[in-house]
Design an enzyme around this catalytic site. Structure first.
Site, PDB file in Angstrom:
ATOM      1  N   ASP A  70      -0.332 -11.266 -11.689  1.00 22.58           N
ATOM      2  CA  ASP A  70       0.783 -10.374 -11.963  1.00 22.58           C
ATOM      3  C   ASP A  70       1.590 -11.005 -13.098  1.00 22.58           C
ATOM      4  OD1 ASP A  70       2.561  -8.351 -11.785  1.00 22.58           O
ATOM      5  OD2 ASP A  70       3.319  -8.830  -9.802  1.00 22.58           O
ATOM      6  N   ASP A  83       5.224  -4.340 -17.362  1.00 23.18           N
ATOM      7  CA  ASP A  83       5.681  -2.960 -17.314  1.00 23.18           C
ATOM      8  C   ASP A  83       7.103  -2.928 -16.741  1.00 23.18           C
ATOM      9  OD1 ASP A  83       4.654  -3.845 -14.828  1.00 23.18           O
ATOM     10  OD2 ASP A  83       4.638  -1.789 -14.100  1.00 23.18           O
ATOM     11  N   ALA A 115       5.851   0.105  -8.289  1.00 24.26           N
ATOM     12  CA  ALA A 115       7.207   0.375  -7.784  1.00 24.26           C
ATOM     13  C   ALA A 115       7.252   1.297  -6.567  1.00 24.26           C
ATOM     14  CB  ALA A 115       8.092   0.904  -8.905  1.00 24.26           C
ATOM     15  N   CYS A 153      -5.316  -8.693  20.663  1.00 24.28           N
ATOM     16  CA  CYS A 153      -6.208  -9.021  19.558  1.00 24.28           C
ATOM     17  C   CYS A 153      -7.157 -10.113  20.039  1.00 24.28           C
ATOM     18  CB  CYS A 153      -5.365  -9.529  18.391  1.00 24.28           C
ATOM     19  SG  CYS A 153      -6.307 -10.188  17.005  1.00 24.28           S
ATOM     20  N   CYS A 156      -8.939 -12.105  17.641  1.00 21.01           N
ATOM     21  CA  CYS A 156      -9.290 -12.949  16.503  1.00 21.01           C
ATOM     22  C   CYS A 156      -9.312 -14.414  16.969  1.00 21.01           C
ATOM     23  CB  CYS A 156      -8.298 -12.741  15.359  1.00 21.01           C
ATOM     24  SG  CYS A 156      -6.751 -13.642  15.535  1.00 21.01           S
ATOM     25  N   CYS A 161      -5.921 -15.624  18.350  1.00 16.61           N
ATOM     26  CA  CYS A 161      -5.462 -15.015  19.603  1.00 16.61           C
ATOM     27  C   CYS A 161      -6.404 -15.347  20.756  1.00 16.61           C
ATOM     28  CB  CYS A 161      -5.328 -13.512  19.434  1.00 16.61           C
ATOM     29  SG  CYS A 161      -4.137 -13.094  18.159  1.00 16.61           S
TER      30      CYS A 161
END
Ligand SMILES: [Zn+2]
Length: 491
Positions: A93, A128, A196, A279, A281, A284
């Site tokens: 960015d 921008d 934005a 969860c 994962c 977890c």
């Protein structure tokens, strides 16, 4: 056709694609998640993002690198891939976000693009002007003009194999977003962030996000890879993918972890409020909420960030599978039930069903009618359009019941909410094979009535009879007066 982007398959406005990033020699499958890396403090290292989470691409901020002397010198000497230790593609960015937050930055588009190229970025970004929502039209137009000048300046910079983004601005003015999209598409830049929209997402204005993105996409070509800048929460990824966004960046996984917030695809939970983890994962599965609460700050933040990333990547995989299976809108419907503002977003997306219809496959596995919003899906719209092209006899019975035995009518067609009428020969073809609940809702009947109206109006010489199962008077009254009505429930 844009050389760097190829679309493999589509569902509604969503697409599975491949973004070729030549400078990294990497092909990224889209929709893709770009975890945001702060070069000064990474909660999860880029190497771990690649190895453990399968991240193919990440995003970091060249303006922060530019402004941090030791990181800048190291990046210029050894390259960003080496500094971050990341094998995939790296997008950078430009500092536009800092411009929006703090009002000024001290680099030009030419300088920051040359810097991004010099540090080995694979996808660079010009400076921008991220115009916030709800500003005056004069301001939005003036800033858009500046953004467009900078995109033209970016085209002139020698960036070698580095892809360059062309952000699409225009605040909350759909016509400006569309104009900005058209201008960006006409440049030779490569990737198109819709910029934005973060303030809209922070305020849960998903309906306005949908209007901004769909307007930008009307201006951009169908083959343009679209990045929804700042869309960090997995709850809204399915909606964003259905609009045709291909890239998402997420800082949320780390920012939320810092505040003990736990991401789910249905919203955010506070760690303190959880007695159980919904969860499985690796985080977890290994810890209970109490155990995580007892970890030292840094460890707790890392554990929560890892969970947040697992959930986020899993949602991206779920979306890709849904696009492949043709069930993306059903996933969006589920996610829309997470928050009333998400439902606003989905309903707004359906306002654009005609645009979604263009890329929606003609045939899919199954259509599940799972909410009254399903009555407005692109498949219903397409069926209604098809009614104009079907040939009809002089007298036609449209019925929700069985075919009549006698020869009172030249033919009888079936009527099924939400599609409305169709010849019996079509009943085995998609989407008329839809699974619809037995307890039909008003939206489905209203959509079926629209179908009847459309058929009747395009065939002025045919006599129509409609045999319905107790359609409400307010819907019957909207049908053309010359349709003979029979109530099957009254017999
Ligand atoms: Zn988890």
């Amino acid at each position: 056709m844009r050389e760097c982007f190829e679309i493999r398959s589509t569902d509604a406005g969503g697409r599975l694609g491949e973004l070729t990033v030549p400078r990294a020699d990497v092909t990224v499958e889209t929709p893709a998640l770009l975890p945001v890396i702060n070069p000064n403090l990474d909660t999860i290292s880029p190497r771990r993002l690649a190895d453990e989470f399968g991240a193919e691409i990440l995003i970091t901020n060249s303006y922060i690198i530019h402004g941090t002397e030791d990181v800048r010198e190291e990046a210029l000497a050894n390259g960003l891939h080496d500094v971050l230790d990341f094998p995939g593609a790296i997008m950078t960015d430009s500092g536009s976000f800092q411009l929006a937050e703090y009002g000024e930055i001290d680099v030009t588009t030419e300088e920051i693009l040359e810097f991004q190229h010099a540090i080995g970025s694979d996808i660079g970004t010009p400076v921008d002007i991220p115009t916030p929502p709800d500003v005056s039209r004069e301001r939005a137009e003036a800033e858009l003009e500046t953004t467009q000048e900078r995109l033209e300046a970016a085209e002139a910079v020698d960036t070698g194999e580095m892809l360059v983004t062309a952000p699409v601005q225009g605040s909350t003015y759909p016509d400006l977003r569309e104009r900005a999209g058209r201008h960006a598409d006409a440049t030779d830049l490569d990737v198109f962030p819709v910029g934005a929209v973060v303030p809209l997402m922070n305020d849960y204005r998903y309906d306005d996000v949908v209007d901004a993105v769909t307007a930008a996409k009307r201006g951009l070509g169908a083959d343009a890879p679209v990045h929804l800048f700042g869309a960090g929460h997995p709850m809204m990824f399915a909606l964003a993918a259905a609009m045709g966004c291909d890239l998402f960046d997420s800082a949320a996984y780390a920012l939320y972890a810092r505040d003990d917030r736990y991401l789910t695809v249905r919203g955010t939970r506070n760690l303190d409020d959880l007695a159980y983890f919904p969860c499985s994962c690796p985080v977890c599965a290994s810890y209970s909420p109490t155990e995580i609460r007892e970890l030292p700050d840094r460890k707790r933040e890392e554990a929560l960030a890892a969970h947040n990333l697992h959930v986020t990547f899993a949602e991206i995989r779920r979306i890709k599978q849904a696009i492949r299976a043709g069930t993306l809108l059903e996933l969006v419907e589920q996610r829309a039930r997470s928050h009333p503002t998400m439902l606003d977003g989905y309903r707004t997306l359906l306002d654009h069903a005609a645009e979604l219809e263009r890329t929606d496959p003609v045939s899919k596995g199954a259509f599940f009618y799972t909410s009254h919003e399903s009555a407005r899906r692109p498949e219903v719209l397409r069926h209604h359009r098809r009614l104009d092209r079907l040939s009809v006899p002089d007298s036609l019975l449209l019925t929700e019941g069985d075919a009549p035995r006698g020869d009172e009518f030249d033919a009888s067609w079936r009527v099924e909410p939400p599609f409305g009428p169709f010849p019996r020969a079509l009943s085995k073809s998609y989407p008329l094979t839809a699974e619809v609940p037995d307890r039909t809702d008003r939206a489905a009947i209203a959509a079926a009535a629209d179908g009847v109206t459309r058929l009747v109006e395009s065939n002025p010489d045919t006599e129509f009879t409609l045999a319905h199962r107790g359609w409400p008077a307010t819907i019957r009254d909207r049908l053309p007066a010359r349709v003979e009505l029979v109530d099957l429930t009254g017999e």
